[in-house]
Scaffold this active site. Sequence first.
Site, mmCIF file in Angstrom:
data_model
loop_
_atom_site.group_PDB
_atom_site.id
_atom_site.type_symbol
_atom_site.label_atom_id
_atom_site.label_comp_id
_atom_site.label_asym_id
_atom_site.label_seq_id
_atom_site.Cartn_x
_atom_site.Cartn_y
_atom_site.Cartn_z
ATOM 1 N N LYS A 260 43.934 21.406 0.707
ATOM 2 C CA LYS A 260 42.327 20.943 0.425
ATOM 3 C C LYS A 260 42.492 20.250 -1.124
ATOM 4 O O LYS A 260 43.776 21.416 -1.555
ATOM 5 C CB LYS A 260 40.814 22.006 0.699
ATOM 6 C CG LYS A 260 40.910 22.458 1.936
ATOM 7 C CD LYS A 260 39.687 23.382 1.516
ATOM 8 C CE LYS A 260 39.587 23.749 2.724
ATOM 9 N NZ LYS A 260 38.861 22.782 3.727
ATOM 10 N N ARG A 334 38.582 24.850 15.056
ATOM 11 C CA ARG A 334 38.854 25.482 16.196
ATOM 12 C C ARG A 334 39.819 26.426 16.845
ATOM 13 O O ARG A 334 39.688 26.182 18.429
ATOM 14 C CB ARG A 334 38.819 24.251 16.223
ATOM 15 C CG ARG A 334 39.367 22.967 16.119
ATOM 16 C CD ARG A 334 39.582 21.822 15.616
ATOM 17 N NE ARG A 334 38.199 21.529 14.438
ATOM 18 C CZ ARG A 334 37.774 20.458 14.339
ATOM 19 N NH1 ARG A 334 37.931 18.847 14.633
ATOM 20 N NH2 ARG A 334 37.191 19.626 12.846
#
Length: 490
Positions: A260, A334
């Site tokens: 990130k 996920r």
Amino acid sequence: MTVPSLSVTASPAAEADADVVLLAARKGADGPELLAADGFEWVAPLLSTMGATGAADELTRLPGSGSGPRVVAVAGVGERADVASLRVAAGSAVRRFADTASVAIAVPTDDVEAAAALLEGAALGAYAYDEYRTDPKPPVTRIDLHTDFTADRLGLDRVRAVVAAVARTKDLVNASPAELFPASFADIAVEVATGAGATAKVWDEAALEADGFGGILGVGQGSSRGPRLVRLEWAPEGASVHLALVGKGITFDSGGLSLKPMASMVGMKTDMAGAAAVLAAIVALAELEVPVRVSGWLCLAENMPSGTATRPNDVLRIRGGKTVEVVNTDAEGRLVLADALVAASEEQPDAIVDVATLTGAQVVALGHRIAGVMGDDELVAEVRAAADAVDESTWPMPLPGNLLPLLKSDVADLTNTKLGMTVPGMLLAGVFLQQFVGSREGSEERIPWAHIDIAGPAHNSGAGWGFTGSGATGVAVRTLVRLGERLAAG
């Protein structure tokens, strides 16, 4: 975890020994309309003089009169004095009480739900996280509600349990990621769950590998602090409904090798808010002895870059055998949820609900106060009804079948996201998770499932509002508790 003591009393509020007595005012057509117990009639003429209108989030402080409390505060409720507005008004006021040890609430109501909401909101607003402050402000430690309702009629034990559950969630989410990592989170979960009468089981790295939890292992393999899976269960005798709850617990999300940007990494300690909410909800349901079987799955990993981290194009084998090509290591939530959805499905529960700070796309679509809910229509409606009952904002989102081809991989069953084009990220993540929800034994009918994306609502990075201060919000806890209660009631 600091939670104020809560009590109800039928004694006259005008004689309260609290530091502050809290009244309320409704916004009327001709000015503020005071909502106060007997003995505070003198307050009404002063409100307009002080510029009060009764608007929501408004707080007016007045010096006490005579031998009563030293301060009288009037909280604005807006145009309607209902359960929701009274909860928010009480919390908004108490959140702003500095150096105040005790509060007495003297807002009359003949609605027991409204009375409980006043006490709950005030207690939620009293939350403060001072673990790392050298000179913290003293918190509110006592809240008394002046009412004719008894503690049993009001459901005082429930208010206490729910407030404690929200505070526990906030404490976990606010904690430094140096101190809250998968193994320490698992230890906390086992301690508080078993203390409430639930059972707990923990998978470490070796057990995760042995039992085929490749998603959790893959996400956590870049960290020196290994992943964990925790299964909790509250299973009272006679429970006829089984609800499975799955929580994303990424204790810090650097993005992995798909690193990130610097600014986007700040706040990523909160990426375990879903797991914290699931833990706290199960503890509350156990403490309240709600007659519903609830199993909870906490998917705990730290997503870090290193020489051992999962690479883009690596293929992970999720529990049950389905394979996923990882094309973005920052779409990791996920992957851990997929493992737990499969494991939860194997137990054939009546419903599965997962909670996760899953996508930045949720914030783009719905902002920081509204959670997105996806899944099977009937269960989504049930989740939203539970959320509405406790005034947590949700909005239903679709799971379009035409998104599934976007997850096509050249080498595996699925990819974990789609790169190179603009996609509805919240919906695509939901479609991915849907592939791991199991079916009824001997049938192709999928087990009812709902997914709650709380990426925005889990953390408040702005100014406080209502009973919500800055930092962790504890969102979804009250919804999950109410959902368990509703399912238990049939």
